[in-house]
Structure formats: C-alpha cells, structure tokens
Design an enzyme around this catalytic site. Structure first.
Site, PDB file in Angstrom:
ATOM      1  N   CYS A   6       0.833  -1.203   0.000  1.00 12.75           N
ATOM      2  CA  CYS A   6       0.000   0.000   0.000  1.00 12.75           C
ATOM      3  C   CYS A   6       0.870   1.256   0.000  1.00 12.75           C
ATOM      4  CB  CYS A   6      -0.930  -0.032   1.207  1.00 12.75           C
ATOM      5  SG  CYS A   6      -0.235  -0.832   2.639  1.00 12.75           S
ATOM      6  N   HIS A   7       2.119   1.134   0.395  1.00  8.87           N
ATOM      7  CA  HIS A   7       2.996   2.304   0.419  1.00  8.87           C
ATOM      8  C   HIS A   7       3.374   2.736  -0.990  1.00  8.87           C
ATOM      9  CE1 HIS A   7       5.601  -1.260   0.552  1.00  8.87           C
ATOM     10  NE2 HIS A   7       6.372  -0.564  -0.239  1.00  8.87           N
TER      11      HIS A   7
END
Length: 104
Positions: free
Chosen positions: A53-54
């Site tokens: 998700c980063h």
DNA sequence: GAAATGACTTCAT
DNA sequence: TATGAAGCCATTT
C-alpha cells in the site's frame, strides 16, 4: 467485496521502484469513479505486508498523509528503499516512477 | 433506514 | 496557472 480483492490484486502487481495512483488503480479494477474506495480498501488492507500500500499515492504523487500502516515517514522511507526519490515537497516524480500497467 | 465520513478526482472560478 | 467547491461510492455511526 469483490472490488476490494480486485484492488489488492492490482496493488500487489505494482513492481518494486514504481508507484500507482488511486484513480488509476480504480480504473484498472473497472471502476474509474471508485478512487476513494481504493483508498478505503487499502486502509482496511487485510493483506498488510502482502499488498504494498505504500506504493499507492494520490494523483499528485504525494503520500497518503494521515495514518498509514506505520506512519507517513515510514511510507516515505520504504519508497526510498524501493529506489524511489522524493522531491522537495516530499512528492514522487510520477514521470519517472508512475507504474505503467502492461494492459490490465 | 438515513446521515456523515473518508488513504481521491475532477470541474469551475 | 492556482485555489475552491462539488461529485462519487462504500463503510460506519
């Protein structure tokens, strides 16, 4: 929600050293107006540790900002470790790091 | 069941 | 070109 699964699949397909925008992911999943849901899906992120998700940022290449898997600083650090460089504003150069999906 | 919120995007001023 | 307000859809209260 199948949509969430779709989002997770797409995000997991983001190669190292690249990033993608919510709107783009939403479009890939087949729901171009679900950018917010993409963010929501990542917030729920049941696959934390599996789904990068980063590597997902807004359309400006800026980090999510608020709470994340560990903090915006951590997200920035992780992206730097991926080989991604931030500019003065802490923004990613989408021209260089925006992920280009093969075709789906 | 209805209203408000939210890791966003896009049109309009 | 930059800043402001509206739109969208699912989840939560």
């Amino acid at each position: 929600m199948k949509f969430f699964e779709e989002v997770y699949e797409v995000v997991k397909r983001i190669p190292k050293g690249k990033v993608a925008t919510y709107g783009q992911i939403a479009a890939m999943t087949g729901y171009p107006r679900r950018a917010r849901m993409v963010g929501w899906a990542l917030h729920a992120n049941p696959y934390q540790g599996i789904v990068p998700c980063h590597r997902v940022v807004n359309r400006k290449g800026e980090l999510s900002g608020g709470f994340a898997f560990g903090g915006p600083e951590v997200q920035k650090m992780l992206l730097e470790k991926e080989g991604i460089i931030f500019n003065e504003d802490g923004i990613i150069n989408l021209e260089k790091y925006l992920w280009k999906p093969d075709k789906a």
